[in-house]
Design an enzyme around this catalytic site. Structure first.
Site, PDB file in Angstrom:
ATOM      1  N   ASP A  99      -8.663  85.073 111.786  1.00 23.24           N
ATOM      2  CA  ASP A  99      -9.407  86.172 112.600  1.00 23.24           C
ATOM      3  C   ASP A  99      -8.277  86.569 113.764  1.00 23.24           C
ATOM      4  OD1 ASP A  99     -11.275  87.969 113.960  1.00 23.24           O
ATOM      5  OD2 ASP A  99     -11.588  86.154 115.223  1.00 23.24           O
TER       6      ASP A  99
ATOM      7  N   ASP B  35      -9.000  88.369 117.702  1.00 19.58           N
ATOM      8  CA  ASP B  35      -9.689  88.149 118.926  1.00 19.58           C
ATOM      9  C   ASP B  35     -10.494  86.919 119.138  1.00 19.58           C
ATOM     10  OD1 ASP B  35      -8.670  90.410 119.991  1.00 19.58           O
ATOM     11  OD2 ASP B  35     -10.113  91.606 118.610  1.00 19.58           O
TER      12      ASP B  35
END
Length: 262
Positions: free
Chosen positions: A9, A11
């Site tokens: 991932d 952010d």
């Protein structure tokens, strides 16, 4: 079990982009447009329950600014503000304001050395993902990332599994050959729905979320100068915890965790 791909991932996982990037960029966009709003750190944490920048801003307008007179249609207004916000976000990243989290570069390097594919599965738009990578990673590291699955490439964002399913399709791998690194319950749910095992690295915004289905939860990935702490883990991998707590996550440990957690 041989790990074939590590999916990150972006952010909050690769870098602290939410607090120091997207939030700041939204506030700068509000200033430019003379909008009387500023999102402080705590309030933005509440908005993060909504995945996706445009969706987050729409939620804010619909729930916190119901008396605001829109200058255009809602969709057009949201798109315009979000476009300006992304320009500021790109500048923040370009200015090296945002740094990689502890252990990210080390683990990517180790994955590449061990012929483990690297991929991205992010709710953010692909432009923002690439901006962050350009501003935080060396060109060599960026070249190692073979697949980017981003929020503007799928119909449904996390916690829907679409982004992970797209990453798997691009990698041409099955879920059990991959592990993802996430930081939120939304991301964990998305990975779980795609049948991908997840390792969580929490941050200030996500530390109190539910991660019961994660293989292991860490404060960060760790490195030789800054060891990680194990926060919680599945019972099946209890024998591996002494090799990880107060140490750092390695590809070998991920493979052992994946083999133990079936």
């Amino acid at each position: 079990m041989k790990l074939k791909a590590l999916i990150f991932d972006v952010d909050g996982t690769i870098a602290e982009t939410e607090k120091n990037g997207h939030r700041v960029a939204f506030n700068l966009a509000f200033d430019e447009l003379n909008l009387p709003w500023q999102w402080d750190i705590d309030f933005y944490g509440k908005l993060l329950k909504i995945g996706g920048g445009k969706e987050r801003f729409t939620y804010y307008l619909n729930n916190y600014q119901t008396d605001f007179q829109l200058p255009t249609s809602l969709d057009e207004f949201v798109l315009n503000v979000h476009k300006i916000k992304n320009q500021y976000y790109g500048q923040l990243v370009q200015d090296k304001t945002i740094k990689l989290r502890t252990g990210v570069a080390r683990l990517m390097k180790e994955a590449h050395k061990n012929n483990v594919h690297l991929a991205i599965a992010s709710t953010s738009a692909v432009k923002n993902v690439k901006s962050l990578l350009d501003g935080t990673c060396s060109p060599e590291m960026i070249s190692w990332i073979e697949v980017i699955a981003a929020g503007d490439m799928v119909e449904n964002k996390k916690p829907a599994p679409d982004i992970y399913q797209l990453a798997l399709k691009k990698l041409n791998l099955s879920p059990h050959e991959c592990v993802t690194i996430e930081d939120t319950n939304q991301g964990l749910v998305a990975a779980t729905r795609a049948n991908i095992k997840a390792i969580i690295t929490v941050n200030d915004y996500t530390k109190d979320e539910n991660f019961d289905s994660a293989m292991v939860v860490l404060n960060h990935l760790g490195d030789k100068k800054n060891y990680c702490n194990v926060i919680q883990y599945q019972d099946e991998i209890s024998s591996l915890i002494p090799q990880l707590d107060k140490k750092y996550l390695t590809i070998e440990l991920i493979e052992n965790i994946l083999s133990s957690n079936k």
